[in-house]
Motif scaffolding. Structure first.
Motif, PDB file in Angstrom:
ATOM      1  N   VAL A 112     -57.129  39.301  38.584  1.00  0.00           N
ATOM      2  CA  VAL A 112     -56.739  38.307  37.584  1.00  0.00           C
ATOM      3  C   VAL A 112     -57.240  36.954  38.072  1.00  0.00           C
ATOM      4  N   TYR A 113     -58.003  36.281  37.220  1.00  0.00           N
ATOM      5  CA  TYR A 113     -58.533  34.973  37.604  1.00  0.00           C
ATOM      6  C   TYR A 113     -57.596  33.880  37.120  1.00  0.00           C
ATOM      7  N   ARG A 114     -57.173  33.041  38.066  1.00  0.00           N
ATOM      8  CA  ARG A 114     -56.183  32.018  37.790  1.00  0.00           C
ATOM      9  C   ARG A 114     -56.663  31.002  36.759  1.00  0.00           C
ATOM     10  N   LYS A 115     -57.954  30.809  36.651  1.00  0.00           N
ATOM     11  CA  LYS A 115     -58.492  29.870  35.654  1.00  0.00           C
ATOM     12  C   LYS A 115     -58.961  30.610  34.406  1.00  0.00           C
ATOM     13  N   GLY A 116     -58.669  31.899  34.335  1.00  0.00           N
ATOM     14  CA  GLY A 116     -59.064  32.707  33.188  1.00  0.00           C
ATOM     15  C   GLY A 116     -57.994  32.728  32.110  1.00  0.00           C
ATOM     16  N   LYS A 117     -58.185  33.620  31.156  1.00  0.00           N
ATOM     17  CA  LYS A 117     -57.239  33.762  30.048  1.00  0.00           C
ATOM     18  C   LYS A 117     -55.974  34.470  30.526  1.00  0.00           C
ATOM     19  N   ASP A 118     -54.891  34.208  29.788  1.00  0.00           N
ATOM     20  CA  ASP A 118     -53.656  34.945  30.040  1.00  0.00           C
ATOM     21  C   ASP A 118     -53.899  36.417  29.732  1.00  0.00           C
ATOM     22  N   ARG A 119     -53.161  37.282  30.387  1.00  0.00           N
ATOM     23  CA  ARG A 119     -53.334  38.727  30.234  1.00  0.00           C
ATOM     24  C   ARG A 119     -52.051  39.335  29.672  1.00  0.00           C
ATOM     25  N   THR A 120     -52.195  40.418  28.953  1.00  0.00           N
ATOM     26  CA  THR A 120     -51.030  41.114  28.401  1.00  0.00           C
ATOM     27  C   THR A 120     -51.087  42.602  28.739  1.00  0.00           C
ATOM     28  N   CYS A 121     -49.934  43.223  28.728  1.00  0.00           N
ATOM     29  CA  CYS A 121     -49.836  44.675  28.850  1.00  0.00           C
ATOM     30  C   CYS A 121     -48.626  45.124  28.050  1.00  0.00           C
ATOM     31  N   VAL A 122     -48.617  46.400  27.699  1.00  0.00           N
ATOM     32  CA  VAL A 122     -47.560  46.953  26.863  1.00  0.00           C
ATOM     33  C   VAL A 122     -46.963  48.168  27.548  1.00  0.00           C
ATOM     34  N   PHE A 123     -45.637  48.216  27.577  1.00  0.00           N
ATOM     35  CA  PHE A 123     -44.905  49.368  28.082  1.00  0.00           C
ATOM     36  C   PHE A 123     -44.216  50.022  26.892  1.00  0.00           C
ATOM     37  N   ARG A 124     -44.661  51.210  26.526  1.00  0.00           N
ATOM     38  CA  ARG A 124     -44.086  51.933  25.387  1.00  0.00           C
ATOM     39  C   ARG A 124     -42.908  52.792  25.867  1.00  0.00           C
ATOM     40  N   PHE A 125     -41.918  52.910  24.982  1.00  0.00           N
ATOM     41  CA  PHE A 125     -40.744  53.715  25.317  1.00  0.00           C
ATOM     42  C   PHE A 125     -40.249  54.438  24.086  1.00  0.00           C
ATOM     43  N   VAL A 126     -39.356  55.388  24.306  1.00  0.00           N
ATOM     44  CA  VAL A 126     -38.698  56.115  23.221  1.00  0.00           C
ATOM     45  C   VAL A 126     -37.209  56.207  23.548  1.00  0.00           C
ATOM     46  N   ASN A 127     -36.401  56.181  22.507  1.00  0.00           N
ATOM     47  CA  ASN A 127     -34.972  56.432  22.677  1.00  0.00           C
ATOM     48  C   ASN A 127     -34.779  57.932  22.530  1.00  0.00           C
ATOM     49  N   ASP A 128     -34.680  58.638  23.653  1.00  0.00           N
ATOM     50  CA  ASP A 128     -34.489  60.090  23.607  1.00  0.00           C
ATOM     51  C   ASP A 128     -33.030  60.474  23.830  1.00  0.00           C
ATOM     52  N   GLY A 129     -32.138  59.530  23.537  1.00  0.00           N
ATOM     53  CA  GLY A 129     -30.710  59.793  23.655  1.00  0.00           C
ATOM     54  C   GLY A 129     -30.117  60.237  22.332  1.00  0.00           C
ATOM     55  N   ALA A 130     -28.789  60.148  22.227  1.00  0.00           N
ATOM     56  CA  ALA A 130     -28.068  60.620  21.052  1.00  0.00           C
ATOM     57  C   ALA A 130     -27.490  59.487  20.203  1.00  0.00           C
ATOM     58  N   GLU A 131     -27.667  58.239  20.633  1.00  0.00           N
ATOM     59  CA  GLU A 131     -27.148  57.084  19.901  1.00  0.00           C
ATOM     60  C   GLU A 131     -28.214  56.004  19.847  1.00  0.00           C
ATOM     61  N   PRO A 132     -28.086  55.037  18.921  1.00  0.00           N
ATOM     62  CA  PRO A 132     -29.053  53.934  18.862  1.00  0.00           C
ATOM     63  C   PRO A 132     -29.078  53.144  20.177  1.00  0.00           C
ATOM     64  N   LEU A 133     -30.266  52.665  20.519  1.00  0.00           N
ATOM     65  CA  LEU A 133     -30.490  51.909  21.749  1.00  0.00           C
ATOM     66  C   LEU A 133     -30.636  50.428  21.409  1.00  0.00           C
ATOM     67  N   VAL A 134     -29.956  49.572  22.157  1.00  0.00           N
ATOM     68  CA  VAL A 134     -30.079  48.138  21.979  1.00  0.00           C
ATOM     69  C   VAL A 134     -30.513  47.535  23.312  1.00  0.00           C
ATOM     70  N   ILE A 135     -31.610  46.780  23.297  1.00  0.00           N
ATOM     71  CA  ILE A 135     -32.056  46.067  24.490  1.00  0.00           C
ATOM     72  C   ILE A 135     -31.465  44.670  24.433  1.00  0.00           C
ATOM     73  N   PHE A 136     -30.730  44.297  25.480  1.00  0.00           N
ATOM     74  CA  PHE A 136     -30.084  42.995  25.544  1.00  0.00           C
ATOM     75  C   PHE A 136     -30.996  41.927  26.112  1.00  0.00           C
ATOM     76  N   SER A 137     -31.729  42.283  27.175  1.00  0.00           N
ATOM     77  CA  SER A 137     -32.563  41.291  27.839  1.00  0.00           C
ATOM     78  C   SER A 137     -33.655  41.959  28.653  1.00  0.00           C
ATOM     79  N   ALA A 138     -34.648  41.144  28.964  1.00  0.00           N
ATOM     80  CA  ALA A 138     -35.729  41.546  29.863  1.00  0.00           C
ATOM     81  C   ALA A 138     -35.898  40.405  30.854  1.00  0.00           C
ATOM     82  N   LYS A 139     -35.360  40.570  32.051  1.00  0.00           N
ATOM     83  CA  LYS A 139     -35.364  39.511  33.058  1.00  0.00           C
ATOM     84  C   LYS A 139     -36.593  39.643  33.946  1.00  0.00           C
ATOM     85  N   THR A 140     -37.416  38.605  33.945  1.00  0.00           N
ATOM     86  CA  THR A 140     -38.645  38.616  34.736  1.00  0.00           C
ATOM     87  C   THR A 140     -38.400  38.021  36.117  1.00  0.00           C
TER      88      THR A 140
END
Length: 137
Positions: free
Chosen positions: A48-76
């Motif tokens: 990653v070049y510090r003077k370059g463009k910002d970079r992105t990535c994606v983490f895909r997931f599935v709710n394989d449980g028995a109830e709806p899933l709620v994400i409260f936060s993503a702490k970096t």
């Protein structure tokens, strides 16, 4: 030696295991509540070049449980990383994604490893996803 084997067998019997969450056929886990399962939990940006463009990535997931899933936060783990995640409940069997933006200009030079803690209603508790790479000038 016999004592050690006996101790290990006793410990395995007492401690909870994921085998308890297996279905009748033993092949697929079934959960009583919501459960988030990521396709991958680590992403390597490489160089990653510090003077370059910002970079992105994606983490895909599935709710394989028995109830709806709620994400409260993503702490970096640093200010160079921003996280976007679904704000609405993810129904059973539905997929979603956590999108990370790495602001390269905020990186220190050298090898890096950053984590994001995903807090949700998942019965598995908080999940950790990781990015890594090498920041260069």
């Amino acid at each position: 030696m016999k004592f050690l084997v006996s101790f290990l067998l006793l410990a395995m019997a007492i401690l909870p295991s994921k085998a308890e969450n297996r279905g009748a056929n033993g092949s697929k886990e079934s959960y009583k509540g919501a459960h988030i399962r990521f396709e991958q939990t680590e992403y390597d940006f490489g160089e990653v070049y510090r003077k370059g463009k910002d970079r992105t990535c994606v983490f895909r997931f599935v709710n394989d449980g028995a109830e709806p899933l709620v994400i409260f936060s993503a702490k970096t783990s640093c200010s160079c990383l921003k996280a976007e995640f679904p704000r609405k409940p993810i129904t059973v069997g539905e997929s979603g994604e956590v999108r990370l933006l790495l602001e390269s200009k905020k990186m220190d030079k050298g090898v890096f490893r950053r984590v994001v803690q995903i807090n949700s209603t998942s019965v598995g508790g908080a999940e950790i996803i990781t990015i890594k790479g090498v920041a260069k000038d």
